[in-house]
Design an enzyme around this catalytic site. Sequence first.
Site, PDB file in Angstrom:
ATOM      1  N   ARG A   1     -19.755   5.566   1.948  1.00 58.84           N
ATOM      2  CA  ARG A   1     -19.878   5.897   0.531  1.00 58.84           C
ATOM      3  C   ARG A   1     -21.314   5.696   0.027  1.00 58.84           C
ATOM      4  O   ARG A   1     -21.899   4.650   0.225  1.00 58.84           O
ATOM      5  CB  ARG A   1     -18.876   5.084  -0.297  1.00 58.84           C
ATOM      6  CG  ARG A   1     -17.467   5.672  -0.160  1.00 58.84           C
ATOM      7  CD  ARG A   1     -16.451   4.829  -0.874  1.00 58.84           C
ATOM      8  NE  ARG A   1     -16.151   3.607  -0.145  1.00 58.84           N
ATOM      9  CZ  ARG A   1     -15.273   2.703  -0.550  1.00 58.84           C
ATOM     10  NH1 ARG A   1     -14.627   2.880  -1.682  1.00 58.84           N
ATOM     11  NH2 ARG A   1     -15.044   1.633   0.174  1.00 58.84           N
TER      12      ARG A   1
ATOM     13  N   LYS B   1     -18.958  -9.762 -13.502  1.00 54.27           N
ATOM     14  CA  LYS B   1     -18.924  -8.875 -12.328  1.00 54.27           C
ATOM     15  C   LYS B   1     -19.954  -7.752 -12.444  1.00 54.27           C
ATOM     16  O   LYS B   1     -20.774  -7.527 -11.551  1.00 54.27           O
ATOM     17  CB  LYS B   1     -17.513  -8.294 -12.178  1.00 54.27           C
ATOM     18  CG  LYS B   1     -17.380  -7.203 -11.151  1.00 54.27           C
ATOM     19  CD  LYS B   1     -17.604  -7.738  -9.753  1.00 54.27           C
ATOM     20  CE  LYS B   1     -17.692  -6.610  -8.753  1.00 54.27           C
ATOM     21  NZ  LYS B   1     -17.794  -7.047  -7.398  1.00 54.27           N
TER      22      LYS B   1
ATOM     23  N   THR C   1     -12.723  -3.967  -9.969  1.00 58.27           N
ATOM     24  CA  THR C   1     -13.792  -3.998 -10.977  1.00 58.27           C
ATOM     25  C   THR C   1     -13.428  -3.048 -12.109  1.00 58.27           C
ATOM     26  O   THR C   1     -13.300  -1.842 -11.900  1.00 58.27           O
ATOM     27  CB  THR C   1     -15.129  -3.574 -10.332  1.00 58.27           C
ATOM     28  OG1 THR C   1     -15.405  -4.484  -9.265  1.00 58.27           O
ATOM     29  CG2 THR C   1     -16.270  -3.617 -11.350  1.00 58.27           C
TER      30      THR C   1
ATOM     31  N   CYS D   1     -20.100   0.067  -4.444  1.00 57.08           N
ATOM     32  CA  CYS D   1     -20.154  -0.812  -5.612  1.00 57.08           C
ATOM     33  C   CYS D   1     -21.384  -0.613  -6.495  1.00 57.08           C
ATOM     34  O   CYS D   1     -21.250  -0.289  -7.674  1.00 57.08           O
ATOM     35  CB  CYS D   1     -20.071  -2.258  -5.151  1.00 57.08           C
ATOM     36  SG  CYS D   1     -18.648  -2.530  -4.093  1.00 57.08           S
TER      37      CYS D   1
ATOM     38  N   ASP E   1       0.856  -1.187   0.000  1.00 57.87           N
ATOM     39  CA  ASP E   1       0.000   0.000   0.000  1.00 57.87           C
ATOM     40  C   ASP E   1       0.890   1.233   0.000  1.00 57.87           C
ATOM     41  O   ASP E   1       2.022   1.192   0.492  1.00 57.87           O
ATOM     42  CB  ASP E   1      -0.925  -0.003   1.225  1.00 57.87           C
ATOM     43  CG  ASP E   1      -2.169   0.849   0.980  1.00 57.87           C
ATOM     44  OD1 ASP E   1      -3.231   0.264   0.740  1.00 57.87           O
ATOM     45  OD2 ASP E   1      -2.057   2.094   1.008  1.00 57.87           O
TER      46      ASP E   1
ATOM     47  N   LEU F   1     -34.355  -8.779  -1.679  1.00 57.72           N
ATOM     48  CA  LEU F   1     -35.726  -8.314  -1.879  1.00 57.72           C
ATOM     49  C   LEU F   1     -36.172  -7.492  -0.672  1.00 57.72           C
ATOM     50  O   LEU F   1     -37.361  -7.388  -0.396  1.00 57.72           O
ATOM     51  CB  LEU F   1     -36.675  -9.496  -2.086  1.00 57.72           C
ATOM     52  CG  LEU F   1     -36.658 -10.177  -3.457  1.00 57.72           C
ATOM     53  CD1 LEU F   1     -37.674 -11.319  -3.509  1.00 57.72           C
ATOM     54  CD2 LEU F   1     -36.937  -9.178  -4.585  1.00 57.72           C
TER      55      LEU F   1
HETATM   56  C1  UGA Z   1     -21.931  -5.595  -3.220  1.00 59.27           C
HETATM   57  C2  UGA Z   1     -22.270  -7.025  -3.700  1.00 59.27           C
HETATM   58  O1  UGA Z   1     -23.318  -7.564  -2.882  1.00 59.27           O
HETATM   59  C3  UGA Z   1     -21.032  -7.922  -3.641  1.00 59.27           C
HETATM   60  O2  UGA Z   1     -21.347  -9.207  -4.166  1.00 59.27           O
HETATM   61  C4  UGA Z   1     -19.908  -7.292  -4.476  1.00 59.27           C
HETATM   62  O3  UGA Z   1     -18.720  -8.068  -4.406  1.00 59.27           O
HETATM   63  C5  UGA Z   1     -19.624  -5.902  -3.927  1.00 59.27           C
HETATM   64  O4  UGA Z   1     -20.829  -5.099  -4.011  1.00 59.27           O
HETATM   65  C6  UGA Z   1     -18.518  -5.296  -4.768  1.00 59.27           C
HETATM   66  O5  UGA Z   1     -18.723  -5.077  -5.969  1.00 59.27           O
HETATM   67  O6  UGA Z   1     -17.401  -5.134  -4.270  1.00 59.27           O
HETATM   68  P1  UGA Z   1     -21.698  -4.370  -0.845  1.00 59.27           P
HETATM   69  O7  UGA Z   1     -21.749  -3.106  -1.616  1.00 59.27           O
HETATM   70  O8  UGA Z   1     -20.638  -4.561   0.167  1.00 59.27           O
HETATM   71  O9  UGA Z   1     -21.584  -5.643  -1.846  1.00 59.27           O
HETATM   72  O10 UGA Z   1     -23.053  -4.502  -0.047  1.00 59.27           O
HETATM   73  P2  UGA Z   1     -24.472  -5.214  -0.244  1.00 59.27           P
HETATM   74  O11 UGA Z   1     -24.719  -6.079   0.912  1.00 59.27           O
HETATM   75  O12 UGA Z   1     -24.631  -5.806  -1.569  1.00 59.27           O
HETATM   76  O13 UGA Z   1     -25.448  -3.949  -0.108  1.00 59.27           O
HETATM   77  C7  UGA Z   1     -25.407  -2.876  -1.016  1.00 59.27           C
HETATM   78  C8  UGA Z   1     -26.534  -1.929  -0.713  1.00 59.27           C
HETATM   79  O14 UGA Z   1     -27.797  -2.521  -1.058  1.00 59.27           O
HETATM   80  C9  UGA Z   1     -26.658  -1.529   0.743  1.00 59.27           C
HETATM   81  O15 UGA Z   1     -26.927  -0.155   0.847  1.00 59.27           O
HETATM   82  C10 UGA Z   1     -27.844  -2.328   1.254  1.00 59.27           C
HETATM   83  O16 UGA Z   1     -28.525  -1.696   2.314  1.00 59.27           O
HETATM   84  C11 UGA Z   1     -28.710  -2.374   0.017  1.00 59.27           C
HETATM   85  N1  UGA Z   1     -29.654  -3.511  -0.006  1.00 59.27           N
HETATM   86  C12 UGA Z   1     -29.208  -4.789  -0.066  1.00 59.27           C
HETATM   87  C13 UGA Z   1     -31.025  -3.266   0.006  1.00 59.27           C
HETATM   88  O17 UGA Z   1     -31.476  -2.101   0.046  1.00 59.27           O
HETATM   89  N2  UGA Z   1     -31.889  -4.330  -0.036  1.00 59.27           N
HETATM   90  C14 UGA Z   1     -31.456  -5.610  -0.090  1.00 59.27           C
HETATM   91  O18 UGA Z   1     -32.308  -6.540  -0.128  1.00 59.27           O
HETATM   92  C15 UGA Z   1     -30.074  -5.839  -0.101  1.00 59.27           C
END
Ligand code: UGA
Length: 432
Positions: free
Chosen positions: A325, A202, A119, A258, A30, A248
Amino acid sequence: MKIAIAGTGYVGLVTGVVLAHLGHNVTCVDVDEKKVETMRQGISPIYEPGLEELMAANMERLTFTTDYASAYRDAEVIYIGVGTPEKRDGSANLSYVNQVIDQIAATLERDCIVVVKSTVPIGTNDKLEQRLREKLAHPVAVELASNPEFLSQGTAVKDTLHAARIVLGVESQHAEEVMRAVYAGLDQPMVVTNRRSAEMIKYASNDFLALKISYINEIANLCELLGADIQDVARGMGLDPRIGNKFLNAGIGYGGSCFPKDTKALHWVSNYYDRELKTIKAAIEVNDQQKLVLVKKARSYYDSLEGKKVAVLGLTFKPETDDLREAPSLVNIPILLDDGAEISAWDPVGVNNYKRFYPDEITYCDTIEEALRDADLCLIFTEWADVKALEPETFRSLMKNPIVLDGRNCFPVSKFAGSGVVYDSIGRAKVE
Ligand code: UGA
């Protein structure tokens, strides 16, 4: 194997620690000397459950350094896990990835597979390979492999150790063999394809999940108007294996580093080719609107929010992370401040980061009770376990006017029936 990792953010550090756990000798690189020193002491610079424990257990195979030359020189495999932030036009900024490629080119002294975990837009691995080969300082054989990351913040270690799949994008049998050897210790389904397909998997996966969330949020908004209950609707839909019950959960929209970035990036790519990804465009627009749902609800309870005390529970974009973020709190709180509201905010780990944006304008509270005391409204932005464990009586007894606007559907609606608390959530009946 001797492996180097460029970048120690969520992707790089978790990958490095898990690879050390699999028995490889891993050097994490890093640019931030302070961060490197922290990691040398076994402390993770990011809040991620289980990461420090796994780091501690594998310290003998982990090295942390800012000296990229020593790390890359004789590595058999080099992972790139640096950020690809969004540019102003929505496309991905590849300058950090390019910088690492140039450093590898200048220092590599043995044959090596360079694995892109960051990504990156479809076709980037091809360009990076060309750039690397053109700039190599020593006559070595290098090849790029795409190995996109699917971990989620908050469950990153578990997601990596027990991933639903490993995706490998390779252009030769040799690269496939090396990558299979790296992951030999993991028993996970492997999708081996070409690099462009891996890059697309991805984006298509993240964008599909974002689309699913925007879809359920639109249905939730309609449920509110029509007297249906989104949680029952989602359960009824999700039991169909063709739909599946994950992602859902209706709420105030997706945030994080992401989904917002990757939806915009794929949309940008299709525009570049004079196409429009209509579904992704819709997902982005719906999400932008959805983030404002709570503030709109808040305004409907009072003629003006001037001088009203608003308790905010949760600042981070989701629980189990200190990451802000694209967090809905960053969209709603400035509007509430503009409306003249006085904000008392609670978050178990996000406060220090939030203070960088709002050092003085907000009262930060150590406990939920302190935030709720004498409040005219409570807004829930993050479904932290401590929030979900609250009883209606806590809101009723502490708040001046117990109105709870729940952007994450933390409680069953029935819990608030007859409680004396106004409970207004997403896509479900309001309890008055
Ligand atoms: C997401 C993907 O889920 C990972 O598979 C991927 O590797 C990652 O991006 C990435 O590209 O690095 P992440 O952003 O850490 O992961 O978090 P998530 O758990 O997917 O949630 C993302 C957002 O969606 C959050 O704000 C969460 O509150 C929201 N969310 C999630 C909902 O509003 N409803 C849901 O049912 C699920």
